[in-house]
Design a protein around this motif. Structure first.
Motif, PDB file in Angstrom:
ATOM      1  N   LYS A   1       0.785  -1.140   0.050  1.00 49.88           N
ATOM      2  CA  LYS A   1      -0.033  -0.109   0.021  1.00 49.88           C
ATOM      3  C   LYS A   1       1.111   1.290  -0.048  1.00 49.88           C
ATOM      4  O   LYS A   1       1.838   1.294   0.751  1.00 49.88           O
ATOM      5  CB  LYS A   1      -1.110   0.046   1.301  1.00 49.88           C
TER       6      LYS A   1
ATOM      7  N   LEU B   1      -7.798   4.759  -8.630  1.00 50.79           N
ATOM      8  CA  LEU B   1      -8.664   4.352  -7.663  1.00 50.79           C
ATOM      9  C   LEU B   1      -8.193   4.177  -6.270  1.00 50.79           C
ATOM     10  O   LEU B   1      -8.507   4.618  -5.078  1.00 50.79           O
ATOM     11  CB  LEU B   1      -9.763   3.369  -8.022  1.00 50.79           C
ATOM     12  N   GLU B   2      -7.007   3.282  -6.197  1.00 49.51           N
ATOM     13  CA  GLU B   2      -6.457   3.108  -4.922  1.00 49.51           C
ATOM     14  C   GLU B   2      -5.728   4.277  -4.181  1.00 49.51           C
ATOM     15  O   GLU B   2      -5.777   4.542  -3.076  1.00 49.51           O
ATOM     16  CB  GLU B   2      -5.274   2.220  -4.926  1.00 49.51           C
TER      17      GLU B   2
ATOM     18  N   ASP C   1      -8.311   6.282  -2.619  1.00 53.29           N
ATOM     19  CA  ASP C   1      -8.855   5.611  -1.689  1.00 53.29           C
ATOM     20  C   ASP C   1      -8.033   5.980  -0.483  1.00 53.29           C
ATOM     21  O   ASP C   1      -8.543   6.088   0.655  1.00 53.29           O
ATOM     22  CB  ASP C   1      -9.149   4.053  -1.884  1.00 53.29           C
TER      23      ASP C   1
ATOM     24  N   GLU D   1      -8.865   9.595   0.662  1.00 56.46           N
ATOM     25  CA  GLU D   1      -9.969   9.384   1.378  1.00 56.46           C
ATOM     26  C   GLU D   1      -9.597   9.301   2.669  1.00 56.46           C
ATOM     27  O   GLU D   1     -10.245  10.048   3.672  1.00 56.46           O
ATOM     28  CB  GLU D   1     -11.238   8.761   0.790  1.00 56.46           C
ATOM     29  N   ARG D   2      -9.065   8.123   3.277  1.00 53.01           N
ATOM     30  CA  ARG D   2      -8.927   7.703   4.370  1.00 53.01           C
ATOM     31  C   ARG D   2      -8.107   8.665   5.231  1.00 53.01           C
ATOM     32  O   ARG D   2      -8.477   8.991   6.473  1.00 53.01           O
ATOM     33  CB  ARG D   2      -8.034   6.458   4.497  1.00 53.01           C
TER      34      ARG D   2
END
Length: 124
Positions: free
Chosen positions: A65, A110-111, A114, A117-118
């Motif tokens: 990640k 998109l990752e 994401d 957003e977190r």
């Protein structure tokens, strides 16, 4: 006039090397700089993983990640990639015609969104 001297092996009797002479599957080199401390930490992690050095780096880069912080450069690159994805999707009439590289770009974007957003949720 100065004369340049070359070793005999460089002048005659040597056939030029063929590209990808050893028929390597991985024939592209990726380099980056680290501090001596970072190199030692990487060497320790590689040894503990039991993987070959190249396999460790590939696995680390592709399957970990990545935490990103949005900036103008990041969003500009994403915008350009999304324009390519949009163009491709408009040109495709069947799912069999989808380009996997374009879909991979969309998945990566998109990752990253994401992850952004977190971070925003954690700040609130």
């Amino acid at each position: 006039m100065a004369k340049i001297y070359r070793r005999d092996t460089l002048v005659s009797g040597v056939s030029p090397k063929k590209k990808n002479e050893k028929n390597r599957k991985r024939n592209t080199i990726v380099n980056f700089r680290v501090t001596p401390e970072e190199k030692q930490l990487l060497d320790d992690r590689i040894a503990l993983s039991g993987l070959a050095r190249a396999d460790f780096f590939i696995q680390s880069c592709l399957h970990q990640k990545v935490v990103t912080f949005g900036n103008v450069k990041t969003f500009d690159v994403m915008r350009k990639k999304l324009a390519v994805v949009n163009k491709h999707l408009q040109e495709v009439s069947k799912s069999e015609e989808l380009d996997l590289e374009v879909l991979e770009s969309l998945r990566m974007i998109l990752e990253l969104f994401d992850g952004l957003e977190r971070k925003n949720e954690a700040d609130e």
